[in-house]
Design an enzyme around this catalytic site. Structure first.
Site, mmCIF file in Angstrom:
data_model
loop_
_atom_site.group_PDB
_atom_site.id
_atom_site.type_symbol
_atom_site.label_atom_id
_atom_site.label_comp_id
_atom_site.label_asym_id
_atom_site.label_seq_id
_atom_site.Cartn_x
_atom_site.Cartn_y
_atom_site.Cartn_z
ATOM 1 N N TRP A 1 0.829 -1.208 0.000
ATOM 2 C CA TRP A 1 0.000 0.000 0.000
ATOM 3 C C TRP A 1 0.859 1.252 0.000
ATOM 4 C CZ3 TRP A 1 -4.415 -0.678 -1.921
ATOM 5 C CH2 TRP A 1 -5.082 -1.898 -1.747
ATOM 6 N N ASP B 1 -2.023 6.607 6.336
ATOM 7 C CA ASP B 1 -3.079 5.729 5.824
ATOM 8 C C ASP B 1 -3.354 4.691 6.900
ATOM 9 O OD1 ASP B 1 -4.668 3.826 4.632
ATOM 10 O OD2 ASP B 1 -3.291 3.385 2.980
ATOM 11 N N LYS C 1 -12.667 -2.239 7.045
ATOM 12 C CA LYS C 1 -11.895 -3.126 7.894
ATOM 13 C C LYS C 1 -12.322 -2.985 9.360
ATOM 14 C CE LYS C 1 -8.153 -2.453 4.594
ATOM 15 N NZ LYS C 1 -8.277 -3.706 3.838
#
Length: 363
Positions: A101, A175, A199
């Protein structure tokens, strides 16, 4: 048979929340409407949105000089929105590279300015996170971006980078898609925090952005209206129709967290779950954790079997016990157990029991 869902996202939601959604699905609080049918500008939904924001602010201790934005586009859209909003006339930004990511965020940021990679753990297949004394920071950077928890690699950074909080300090951007709400953090140390909801917050389709006021209002030339933080801040996230049902469900998750003691209590439970699983991995050479001990994630636990030829048999045995979505990400293989807030301790115990029995029959 109880099903325990270890998916990395969209992920397990609290059963209590799902049951409340079910009960309110057709008629929300006697309104005669489902939340899915409400106008986002109607008093019913405006109340839902305001309460969700207030509860999130309380849970995270978000200071008054930060805006909370409920956006769409996933965390991946923030890979572009962050440089568009935060470069602010500067030529480059600093990025830490700790996994897949991080790499995606770096690739996107390069479209808008230069990127200085302050440190990378790619040399050891993203199995650890470089400490701040290893970073090569640029004092003239527009901001510093990092990913506190790499969902795929299971690498978590438990300390917050220290960039200073004085006026003129380089803003810190994170993030937090797979670690937000799992433990307390000091929001005041960050310029921007963003997270996809799917999530630890709620259904896919919602993205949370927490942004400090002074970082709003100066975008790069050509920034689309929908990518301007100021537009969303000025319109209370209602410039266009937001992800209303996801916001409503997120609000219920926030109340669920508050009822269970907030993030301090949540961290204790999350550490209990993670310790159960890591202790099981460390007790034998039949299984292995690829992540450095100091960076073992509380949320995403990748592991391998000594003999990869047994992977499919393990997944089949686990599924037979109601343990699903344990296959590792296609880029790394092996297994991955995502044990987000909504995963009960009993689910992790069931996984550990399955691992031990599988080892006995195949070791």
């Amino acid at each position: 048979m109880t099903i325990y869902n270890f998916s990395a996202g969209p992920a397990v939601l609290p059963r209590d929340v799902l049951q409340q959604v079910q009960a309110e699905l057709v008629d929300w609080h006697g309104s005669g409407m489902s939340v899915m049918e409400m106008s986002h500008r109607g008093k019913e939904f405006m109340g839902i949105a305001a309460e969700a924001e207030a509860d999130l602010r309380e849970l995270m201790g978000i200071p008054a000089n930060y805006k909370v934005l409920f956006l769409q586009g996933g965390a991946s859209s923030q890979f572009a929105m962050v440089p568009m909003n935060l470069l602010r006339g500067k030529a480059s930004a600093d990025y830490l590279n700790t996994g897949e990511w991080s790499k995606k965020a770096i690739k996107e940021a390069k479209k808008y300015g230069a990127v200085n990679v302050v440190a990378s753990s790619e040399d050891k297949n993203f199995s650890y996170a470089p400490t701040q004394d290893q970073w090569k920071l640029d004092p003239n950077a527009a901001y510093v971006h990092y990913t506190p928890n790499e969902t795929i690699g299971g690498v978590e950074i438990f300390w917050t980078p220290d960039l200073g909080t004085q006026p003129g300090s380089v803003p810190l951007v994170a993030d937090m898609s797979s670690t937000i709400l799992s433990r307390p953090i000091d929001v005041s140390k960050f310029g921007v925090i963003y997270a996809g909801a799917q999530k630890n917050i709620g259904p896919a389709g919602l993205t949370i952005v927490i942004v400090r006021d002074d970082l709003i209002g100066e975008t790069v030339k050509g920034t689309p209206t929908m990518f301007d933080y100021k537009i969303h801040a000025d319109n209370d996230s209602m410039y266009n129709t937001p992800a209303t049902f996801a916001m409503y469900t997120a609000g219920l998750v926030f109340k669920w967290l508050k009822a269970r003691g907030g993030l301090v209590a949540m961290e204790a439970t999350n550490r209990e779950k993670a310790n159960l699983l890591y202790d099981a991995l460390d007790a034998t050479d039949f299984y292995a954790s690829p992540v450095a001990r100091d960076n073992r994630s509380l949320m995403n636990v990748p592991f391998t079997l000594k003999d990869a030829a047994l992977d499919e048999a393990f997944l089949k045995a686990a599924k037979g016990r109601g343990l699903i979505q344990l296959k590792g990400h296609r880029s790394v293989g092996g297994m991955r157990a995502s044990i987000y807030n909504a995963m009960p301790v009993e689910g992790v115990r069931a996984l550990v029991d399955c691992m031990r029995e599988f080892e006995k029959s195949h070791g």
